[in-house]
Enzyme design. Structure first.
Site, PDB file in Angstrom:
ATOM      1  N   THR A 114       0.826  -1.391   0.127  1.00 46.34           N
ATOM      2  CA  THR A 114       0.175  -0.024   0.035  1.00 46.34           C
ATOM      3  C   THR A 114       0.790   1.358   0.245  1.00 46.34           C
ATOM      4  OG1 THR A 114      -1.937   0.845   0.789  1.00 46.34           O
ATOM      5  CG2 THR A 114      -0.229   0.320   2.552  1.00 46.34           C
ATOM      6  N   ALA A 156       3.456   4.411  -8.126  1.00 46.96           N
ATOM      7  CA  ALA A 156       3.095   3.170  -8.760  1.00 46.96           C
ATOM      8  C   ALA A 156       4.037   2.747  -9.817  1.00 46.96           C
ATOM      9  CB  ALA A 156       1.820   3.309  -9.253  1.00 46.96           C
ATOM     10  N   SER A 171       4.682   1.031   1.513  1.00 51.52           N
ATOM     11  CA  SER A 171       5.562   0.558   0.962  1.00 51.52           C
ATOM     12  C   SER A 171       6.092   1.520  -0.050  1.00 51.52           C
ATOM     13  CB  SER A 171       5.462  -0.796   0.369  1.00 51.52           C
ATOM     14  OG  SER A 171       4.254  -0.638  -0.471  1.00 51.52           O
ATOM     15  N   THR A 224       2.723  -1.114  -5.023  1.00 44.82           N
ATOM     16  CA  THR A 224       1.846   0.029  -5.385  1.00 44.82           C
ATOM     17  C   THR A 224       1.048   0.387  -6.680  1.00 44.82           C
ATOM     18  OG1 THR A 224       3.151   1.572  -3.592  1.00 44.82           O
ATOM     19  CG2 THR A 224       1.508   2.492  -5.349  1.00 44.82           C
ATOM     20  N   LYS A 234      -8.299   1.868   1.067  1.00 44.31           N
ATOM     21  CA  LYS A 234      -7.770   2.218   2.419  1.00 44.31           C
ATOM     22  C   LYS A 234      -7.716   3.678   2.753  1.00 44.31           C
ATOM     23  CE  LYS A 234      -4.846  -0.540  -0.018  1.00 44.31           C
ATOM     24  NZ  LYS A 234      -3.436  -1.165  -0.363  1.00 44.31           N
ATOM     25  N   CYS A 278       7.331   1.635  -7.165  1.00 46.13           N
ATOM     26  CA  CYS A 278       7.174   0.511  -6.125  1.00 46.13           C
ATOM     27  C   CYS A 278       6.305  -0.392  -6.710  1.00 46.13           C
ATOM     28  CB  CYS A 278       6.611   1.396  -4.982  1.00 46.13           C
ATOM     29  SG  CYS A 278       6.338   0.083  -3.650  1.00 46.13           S
ATOM     30  N   GLY A 332      -6.247   7.295   6.359  1.00 44.80           N
ATOM     31  CA  GLY A 332      -5.739   6.360   5.325  1.00 44.80           C
ATOM     32  C   GLY A 332      -4.652   5.496   6.263  1.00 44.80           C
TER      33      GLY A 332
END
Length: 187
Positions: free
Chosen positions: A12, A168, A137, A174, A44, A171, A58
């Protein structure tokens, strides 16, 4: 938290950006177990309304643990309406000292539109510098991107969306499936 028990915040990225009198909280939808993507559309980022006052939260980490913490936070906010900092500090104290709660494996970003806090199980209640906070992360990637994007004319939501896309792209834990909530300070 023992490294062998909980090997990190994989799966996440949560980002909060304050700009132009608003705070935007964005979270990706990826849930990973080890090297496998279990779900790509998890939600989330949540809006709470304890006592009729909006708060956006969050979370990163274990979903069940995060929901336990959200319930506790709501109770703290109901007993101290409009006092976000006090509620977060009380939650962090309980989280750190309670035998059951101290084993919860999650982190929270909490905002009422005026204040932003990162709350951890280590007893931390951190107010970010530079109007940006990130956890998870991909949090460091999103944080760096958002801080750079604050040098542009983009609004808070545009900064958050673009920073999350950058995270995104970097990672593997993500993705680009976002939940975005915007909140302004109560009048």
């Amino acid at each position: 938290m023992a490294e062998d028990k909980f090997p990190g915040w994989h799966g996440t990225t949560i980002l909060a950006v304050r700009r132009g009198g608003r705070v935007v909280v964005a979270g990706d939808g990826q849930v990973s177990v080890g090297q496998t993507v279990m779900k790509g559309t998890a939600r989330k980022v949540r809006r709470l309304a304890p006592g009729g006052r909006d708060v956006v939260v969050g979370f990163a980490g274990s979903t069940a643990d995060a929901f336990t913490l959200l319930e506790r936070l709501e109770k703290k906010l109901e007993s101290a309406p409009g006092q976000l900092q006090r509620a977060c500090v009380e939650l962090a104290k309980d989280w750190r000292t309670d035998k059951y709660l101290r084993n919860l494996e999650a982190m929270l970003i909490v905002t009422d539109g005026a204040q932003i806090y990162v709350v951890t199980g280590a007893g931390d209640v951190l107010e970010p510098e530079h109007d940006v906070a990130a956890i998870g992360s991909g949090g460091n990637y999103a944080l760096a991107a958002a801080r750079g994007l604050l040098e542009t004319e983009l609004n808070a939501e545009e900064v958050a969306r673009k920073a999350m896309q950058i995270a995104a792209d970097i990672c593997v834990y993500t993705n680009g499936s976002l939940t975005v909530e915007t909140i302004a300070p109560a009048a």
